[in-house]
Every structure is written in structure tokens, then in C-alpha cells.
Motif scaffolding. Structure first.
Motif, PDB file in Angstrom:
ATOM      1  N   ARG A 161       0.860  -1.181   0.000  1.00  0.00           N
ATOM      2  CA  ARG A 161       0.000   0.000   0.000  1.00  0.00           C
ATOM      3  C   ARG A 161       0.893   1.226   0.000  1.00  0.00           C
ATOM      4  NH1 ARG A 161      -5.631  -0.224   1.275  1.00  0.00           N
ATOM      5  NH2 ARG A 161      -6.246  -2.379   0.994  1.00  0.00           N
ATOM      6  N   VAL A 162       0.467   2.252  -0.700  1.00  0.00           N
ATOM      7  CA  VAL A 162       1.236   3.488  -0.822  1.00  0.00           C
ATOM      8  C   VAL A 162       0.439   4.626  -0.206  1.00  0.00           C
ATOM      9  CG1 VAL A 162       2.308   5.110  -2.425  1.00  0.00           C
ATOM     10  CG2 VAL A 162       2.320   2.669  -2.941  1.00  0.00           C
ATOM     11  N   ILE A 163       1.111   5.384   0.644  1.00  0.00           N
ATOM     12  CA  ILE A 163       0.505   6.575   1.238  1.00  0.00           C
ATOM     13  C   ILE A 163       1.357   7.759   0.829  1.00  0.00           C
ATOM     14  CG2 ILE A 163      -0.063   7.769   3.378  1.00  0.00           C
ATOM     15  CD1 ILE A 163      -0.429   5.019   4.671  1.00  0.00           C
ATOM     16  N   LYS A 164       0.707   8.758   0.220  1.00  0.00           N
ATOM     17  CA  LYS A 164       1.412   9.969  -0.189  1.00  0.00           C
ATOM     18  C   LYS A 164       0.943  11.109   0.704  1.00  0.00           C
ATOM     19  CE  LYS A 164       1.690   8.373  -4.916  1.00  0.00           C
ATOM     20  NZ  LYS A 164       1.263   8.544  -6.282  1.00  0.00           N
ATOM     21  N   ARG A 165       1.903  11.850   1.275  1.00  0.00           N
ATOM     22  CA  ARG A 165       1.603  12.981   2.159  1.00  0.00           C
ATOM     23  C   ARG A 165       2.206  14.244   1.594  1.00  0.00           C
ATOM     24  NH1 ARG A 165       4.058  13.422   6.960  1.00  0.00           N
ATOM     25  NH2 ARG A 165       2.435  14.721   7.774  1.00  0.00           N
ATOM     26  N   SER A 166       1.420  15.314   1.580  1.00  0.00           N
ATOM     27  CA  SER A 166       1.916  16.610   1.161  1.00  0.00           C
ATOM     28  C   SER A 166       2.643  17.259   2.331  1.00  0.00           C
ATOM     29  CB  SER A 166       0.753  17.494   0.727  1.00  0.00           C
ATOM     30  OG  SER A 166       1.206  18.814   0.498  1.00  0.00           O
ATOM     31  N   LEU A 167       3.750  17.911   2.046  1.00  0.00           N
ATOM     32  CA  LEU A 167       4.488  18.634   3.079  1.00  0.00           C
ATOM     33  C   LEU A 167       4.090  20.104   3.109  1.00  0.00           C
ATOM     34  CD1 LEU A 167       8.016  17.082   2.539  1.00  0.00           C
ATOM     35  CD2 LEU A 167       6.340  16.513   4.294  1.00  0.00           C
ATOM     36  N   GLY A 168       3.125  20.478   2.299  1.00  0.00           N
ATOM     37  CA  GLY A 168       2.659  21.856   2.224  1.00  0.00           C
ATOM     38  C   GLY A 168       2.967  22.436   0.861  1.00  0.00           C
ATOM     39  N   ARG A 169       2.333  23.521   0.585  1.00  0.00           N
ATOM     40  CA  ARG A 169       2.482  24.160  -0.727  1.00  0.00           C
ATOM     41  C   ARG A 169       3.945  24.527  -0.980  1.00  0.00           C
ATOM     42  NH1 ARG A 169      -0.741  27.019  -4.509  1.00  0.00           N
ATOM     43  NH2 ARG A 169       0.448  28.704  -5.473  1.00  0.00           N
ATOM     44  N   GLY A 170       4.480  24.018  -2.071  1.00  0.00           N
ATOM     45  CA  GLY A 170       5.839  24.327  -2.464  1.00  0.00           C
ATOM     46  C   GLY A 170       6.919  23.573  -1.705  1.00  0.00           C
ATOM     47  N   LYS A 171       6.527  22.672  -0.812  1.00  0.00           N
ATOM     48  CA  LYS A 171       7.510  21.942  -0.004  1.00  0.00           C
ATOM     49  C   LYS A 171       7.661  20.489  -0.422  1.00  0.00           C
ATOM     50  CE  LYS A 171       6.964  24.821   4.058  1.00  0.00           C
ATOM     51  NZ  LYS A 171       6.656  24.840   5.489  1.00  0.00           N
ATOM     52  N   ILE A 208      -2.822  -6.521   2.679  1.00  0.00           N
ATOM     53  CA  ILE A 208      -3.106  -5.471   3.657  1.00  0.00           C
ATOM     54  C   ILE A 208      -4.565  -5.051   3.498  1.00  0.00           C
ATOM     55  CG2 ILE A 208      -2.518  -3.144   4.412  1.00  0.00           C
ATOM     56  CD1 ILE A 208       0.288  -3.610   3.217  1.00  0.00           C
ATOM     57  N   THR A 209      -5.343  -5.261   4.562  1.00  0.00           N
ATOM     58  CA  THR A 209      -6.759  -4.895   4.531  1.00  0.00           C
ATOM     59  C   THR A 209      -6.916  -3.396   4.765  1.00  0.00           C
ATOM     60  OG1 THR A 209      -7.043  -5.252   6.897  1.00  0.00           O
ATOM     61  CG2 THR A 209      -7.405  -7.164   5.458  1.00  0.00           C
ATOM     62  N   ASP A 210      -8.093  -2.879   4.464  1.00  0.00           N
ATOM     63  CA  ASP A 210      -8.367  -1.463   4.694  1.00  0.00           C
ATOM     64  C   ASP A 210      -8.275  -1.124   6.173  1.00  0.00           C
ATOM     65  OD1 ASP A 210      -8.709  -1.004   1.999  1.00  0.00           O
ATOM     66  OD2 ASP A 210     -10.899  -1.206   2.078  1.00  0.00           O
ATOM     67  N   ASN A 211      -8.731  -2.026   7.040  1.00  0.00           N
ATOM     68  CA  ASN A 211      -8.655  -1.783   8.484  1.00  0.00           C
ATOM     69  C   ASN A 211      -7.205  -1.687   8.943  1.00  0.00           C
ATOM     70  OD1 ASN A 211     -11.421  -1.799   8.779  1.00  0.00           O
ATOM     71  ND2 ASN A 211     -11.504  -3.959   9.325  1.00  0.00           N
ATOM     72  N   TYR A 212      -6.365  -2.570   8.446  1.00  0.00           N
ATOM     73  CA  TYR A 212      -4.956  -2.540   8.838  1.00  0.00           C
ATOM     74  C   TYR A 212      -4.266  -1.296   8.277  1.00  0.00           C
ATOM     75  CZ  TYR A 212      -0.271  -4.078   9.989  1.00  0.00           C
ATOM     76  OH  TYR A 212       0.993  -4.142  10.492  1.00  0.00           O
ATOM     77  N   LEU A 213      -4.682  -0.860   7.095  1.00  0.00           N
ATOM     78  CA  LEU A 213      -4.120   0.358   6.509  1.00  0.00           C
ATOM     79  C   LEU A 213      -4.465   1.571   7.382  1.00  0.00           C
ATOM     80  CD1 LEU A 213      -2.556   1.688   4.219  1.00  0.00           C
ATOM     81  CD2 LEU A 213      -4.747   1.968   3.036  1.00  0.00           C
ATOM     82  N   GLU A 214      -5.690   1.638   7.884  1.00  0.00           N
ATOM     83  CA  GLU A 214      -6.069   2.723   8.795  1.00  0.00           C
ATOM     84  C   GLU A 214      -5.199   2.697  10.049  1.00  0.00           C
ATOM     85  OE1 GLU A 214     -10.247   3.013   9.626  1.00  0.00           O
ATOM     86  OE2 GLU A 214     -10.735   2.593   7.525  1.00  0.00           O
ATOM     87  N   TYR A 215      -4.937   1.512  10.571  1.00  0.00           N
ATOM     88  CA  TYR A 215      -4.067   1.350  11.733  1.00  0.00           C
ATOM     89  C   TYR A 215      -2.656   1.862  11.424  1.00  0.00           C
ATOM     90  CZ  TYR A 215      -1.092  -1.215  15.028  1.00  0.00           C
ATOM     91  OH  TYR A 215      -0.139  -1.565  15.959  1.00  0.00           O
ATOM     92  N   LEU A 216      -2.131   1.482  10.267  1.00  0.00           N
ATOM     93  CA  LEU A 216      -0.797   1.941   9.866  1.00  0.00           C
ATOM     94  C   LEU A 216      -0.748   3.451   9.705  1.00  0.00           C
ATOM     95  CD1 LEU A 216       0.166  -0.730   7.169  1.00  0.00           C
ATOM     96  CD2 LEU A 216       1.158  -0.468   9.441  1.00  0.00           C
ATOM     97  N   MET A 217      -1.774   4.020   9.096  1.00  0.00           N
ATOM     98  CA  MET A 217      -1.808   5.466   8.886  1.00  0.00           C
ATOM     99  C   MET A 217      -1.846   6.214  10.211  1.00  0.00           C
ATOM    100  SD  MET A 217      -4.259   5.760   5.530  1.00  0.00           S
ATOM    101  CE  MET A 217      -4.413   7.517   5.660  1.00  0.00           C
ATOM    102  N   GLY A 218      -2.575   5.685  11.176  1.00  0.00           N
ATOM    103  CA  GLY A 218      -2.615   6.304  12.502  1.00  0.00           C
ATOM    104  C   GLY A 218      -1.248   6.327  13.148  1.00  0.00           C
ATOM    105  N   HIS A 219      -0.544   5.210  13.056  1.00  0.00           N
ATOM    106  CA  HIS A 219       0.805   5.141  13.628  1.00  0.00           C
ATOM    107  C   HIS A 219       1.793   6.002  12.845  1.00  0.00           C
ATOM    108  CE1 HIS A 219       0.380   2.344  16.921  1.00  0.00           C
ATOM    109  NE2 HIS A 219      -0.520   1.712  16.188  1.00  0.00           N
TER     110      HIS A 219
END
Length: 71
Positions: free
Chosen positions: A26-36, A49-60
Motif C-alpha cells: 500500500r502506498v501513502i502519499k503525504r503533502s508537506l505543504g504548498r511548495g515543499k 493489507i486490509t483497509d482496516n490494517y491500513l487505517e491502523y498503519l496510517m494512525g501510527h
């Protein structure tokens, strides 16, 4: 990774795509802010990886990234 293995980046990308379509990556992309820019986090597992486990990973992930590591 491609350089270390002596293969092309295209080969690595195609294998990543196969793993992602099968649910083992699973790939999670996060923006660091405009221009960053942005960050890309890839999670791999030996079982899909289930959707529930992905939510758990994203929280951590959010918790880890928001922790001040200057101490």
C-alpha cells in the motif's frame, strides 16, 4: 533499489505495481505543504493489507511523523 540489484527502475516499478494490485503493498502519499514537496510511504506485507490494517498503519504513521524528535 534498482541500482543495488542491477536492474532497471522500470522493472522495479512494474513489480511494485503487481504487489500493489495484489494487495501486498500500500502506498501513502503525504503533502508537506504548498511548495515543499511530498513524501511517499510504502508498506509491504507477506499477507494482503486490509483497509482496516491500513487505517491502523496510517494512525501510527501520523503519530510518528508528528512526534518531535529533537529531544
Amino acid at each position: 533499489m534498482a541500482r543495488r540489484l542491477g536492474i532497471s527502475r522500470t522493472t522495479v516499478d512494474s513489480h511494485f505495481k503487481i504487489l500493489e494490485e495484489a494487495g501486498y503493498m500500500r502506498v501513502i502519499k503525504r503533502s508537506l505543504g504548498r511548495g515543499k514537496g511530498s513524501e511517499v510511504h510504502r508498506f509491504f506485507s507477506d499477507v494482503p493489507i486490509t483497509d482496516n490494517y491500513l487505517e491502523y498503519l496510517m494512525g501510527h504513521l501520523e503519530k510518528e511523523l508528528s512526534t518531535d524528535r529533537t529531544t
